[in-house]
Design an enzyme around this catalytic site. Sequence first.
Site, mmCIF file in Angstrom:
data_model
loop_
_atom_site.group_PDB
_atom_site.id
_atom_site.type_symbol
_atom_site.label_atom_id
_atom_site.label_comp_id
_atom_site.label_asym_id
_atom_site.label_seq_id
_atom_site.Cartn_x
_atom_site.Cartn_y
_atom_site.Cartn_z
ATOM 1 N N GLU A 1 -2.287 67.475 -3.662
ATOM 2 C CA GLU A 1 -2.435 67.923 -2.285
ATOM 3 C C GLU A 1 -3.824 68.537 -2.091
ATOM 4 O OE1 GLU A 1 -1.848 71.489 -0.208
ATOM 5 O OE2 GLU A 1 0.311 71.165 -0.394
ATOM 6 N N SER B 1 0.437 75.059 -3.434
ATOM 7 C CA SER B 1 1.003 73.829 -4.018
ATOM 8 C C SER B 1 -0.127 72.901 -4.423
ATOM 9 C CB SER B 1 1.867 73.104 -3.000
ATOM 10 O OG SER B 1 2.885 73.934 -2.524
ATOM 11 N N ARG C 1 1.681 67.240 5.437
ATOM 12 C CA ARG C 1 0.434 67.597 4.741
ATOM 13 C C ARG C 1 -0.659 66.554 5.004
ATOM 14 N NH1 ARG C 1 3.078 71.655 4.055
ATOM 15 N NH2 ARG C 1 3.184 72.924 2.179
HETATM 16 N N1 EPU Z 1 11.962 74.301 -7.526
HETATM 17 C C1 EPU Z 1 12.265 74.244 -8.864
HETATM 18 N N2 EPU Z 1 11.321 74.652 -9.767
HETATM 19 C C2 EPU Z 1 10.111 75.114 -9.382
HETATM 20 C C3 EPU Z 1 9.789 75.169 -8.011
HETATM 21 C C4 EPU Z 1 10.741 74.743 -7.092
HETATM 22 O O1 EPU Z 1 13.345 73.836 -9.249
HETATM 23 O O2 EPU Z 1 9.325 75.470 -10.255
HETATM 24 C C5 EPU Z 1 12.993 73.904 -6.541
HETATM 25 C C6 EPU Z 1 13.499 75.155 -5.812
HETATM 26 O O3 EPU Z 1 14.546 75.734 -6.494
HETATM 27 C C7 EPU Z 1 13.935 74.600 -4.472
HETATM 28 C C8 EPU Z 1 13.027 73.408 -4.257
HETATM 29 O O4 EPU Z 1 12.429 73.115 -5.527
HETATM 30 O O5 EPU Z 1 15.262 74.179 -4.513
HETATM 31 C C9 EPU Z 1 11.981 73.675 -3.212
HETATM 32 O O6 EPU Z 1 11.232 74.827 -3.595
HETATM 33 P P1 EPU Z 1 10.506 75.783 -2.521
HETATM 34 O O7 EPU Z 1 11.461 76.212 -1.474
HETATM 35 O O8 EPU Z 1 9.764 76.807 -3.272
HETATM 36 O O9 EPU Z 1 9.513 74.831 -1.757
HETATM 37 P P2 EPU Z 1 8.555 73.664 -2.281
HETATM 38 O O10 EPU Z 1 9.097 72.382 -1.776
HETATM 39 O O11 EPU Z 1 8.316 73.800 -3.728
HETATM 40 C C10 EPU Z 1 7.092 73.647 -0.119
HETATM 41 C C11 EPU Z 1 5.636 73.697 0.230
HETATM 42 C C12 EPU Z 1 5.114 75.130 0.118
HETATM 43 C C13 EPU Z 1 5.922 75.983 1.097
HETATM 44 C C14 EPU Z 1 7.403 75.885 0.732
HETATM 45 C C15 EPU Z 1 8.284 76.599 1.710
HETATM 46 C C16 EPU Z 1 4.756 71.517 -0.364
HETATM 47 C C17 EPU Z 1 3.882 70.744 -1.287
HETATM 48 N N3 EPU Z 1 4.873 72.825 -0.629
HETATM 49 O O12 EPU Z 1 7.206 74.015 -1.491
HETATM 50 O O13 EPU Z 1 3.755 75.134 0.546
HETATM 51 O O14 EPU Z 1 5.503 77.328 1.054
HETATM 52 O O15 EPU Z 1 7.822 74.487 0.739
HETATM 53 O O16 EPU Z 1 8.347 75.884 2.904
HETATM 54 O O17 EPU Z 1 5.291 70.956 0.579
HETATM 55 C C18 EPU Z 1 1.476 75.132 -0.110
HETATM 56 O O18 EPU Z 1 1.353 74.095 0.520
HETATM 57 O O19 EPU Z 1 0.513 75.654 -0.736
HETATM 58 C C19 EPU Z 1 2.789 75.762 -0.200
HETATM 59 C C20 EPU Z 1 3.000 76.835 -0.941
#
Ligand code: EPU
Length: 337
Positions: free
Chosen positions: A333, A237, A162
Amino acid sequence: MHENFSLKAYNTFGVDAKAQYFAEVNSVEELIKSIKPANSQIFKILFLGGGSNILFTKDFDGLAIKLNLKGITEEILNENEILVTAKAGENWHDFVMFCLNKNYGGLENLSLIPGNVGTSPMQNIGAYGTEIRDIFVNCKVLNLETLEVEAFDLEKCRFGYRDSIFKQEGRNNYVILEVTFKLTRKNHIIKTEYGAIKTELENLGIQNPTIQDVSRAVINIRQSKLPDPKVIGNAGSFFKNPTIPLVQFEDLKQKFENIQGYPKGDFVKVPAGWLIEQCGWKGKQIGNVASHQLQSLVIINATGNATGKEIFDFSTMIIDSVKEKFGIELEREVNII
Ligand code: EPU
């Protein structure tokens, strides 16, 4: 040029901030004209792409310029690869769909990300196992001091998670005009290692996915848990996933045995969404602002009437409680104006 112009329709949070002056530009020539040195000395200038990663906490007392440069060109490299260049004002998802319709591979995991092509290098957009640095060749930028067009290759962009030169020392010095990607014409590299994609492809009954299948899976996943900014104001995010030292992670694991983390050498990346949820924020609403009920990393303009200041203050409360419970400082972010 408009005066005292509402930016509500120009930021995906739907915040009703005003720009003192506002202009839309459709070409590099128009862009240069609008920022001619006389102007830049009088006004602060803000460049707007899709407005999907910006939070206005106050009115903008300068000139906001919406970049509408359009067009996509292609150059076949060899039997396997093609260079595709899109101008900054092309909508990102439409561009991804354009490439998938032509069966060009490489962008499918980045389906449905809001925003425009021109802002994609700023924060090296990434999702579901792909970041744009994986397929990025170069971008053309306007140097705001010299008003010359320059090319930035992969190395010069210094992409990180990012992050890029455009968020660091290059901030406010360049406007991205177009971006070139190297995509595959055949022998596509299918990236399905991200758990949710595998599961979704199984749900769809697909065993040997094409790039179009991967895109469909990503679209389904995103639609199932990320709010559509056209319906509920948000900027995806709101925070970055923090990276903490392995020793700190191991300490936390003693106390919170369910903590998740993706190790990277001596560091571990921890999902901010999990941390925020553990602090009780998931789905919680205060006034006009809430943390999304299906993904707590996303802050939403729940009533449509939130001010940027309210959203900012809500994010500060989240940062404070995560810091207090886990000793981890979340970083925003989204660009704060
Ligand atoms: N999780 C929770 N609670 C929540 C949200 C997530 O426990 O409320 C846990 C999920 O269960 C999972 C882990 O956190 O085990 C990761 O969650 P997720 O796969 O949804 O991905 P993320 O790390 O929350 C990142 C990016 C997203 C991108 C997804 C998929 C960042 C800041 N965000 O989210 O990007 O779509 O991975 O690759 O790196 C964006 O930048 O706007 C965005 C949506």
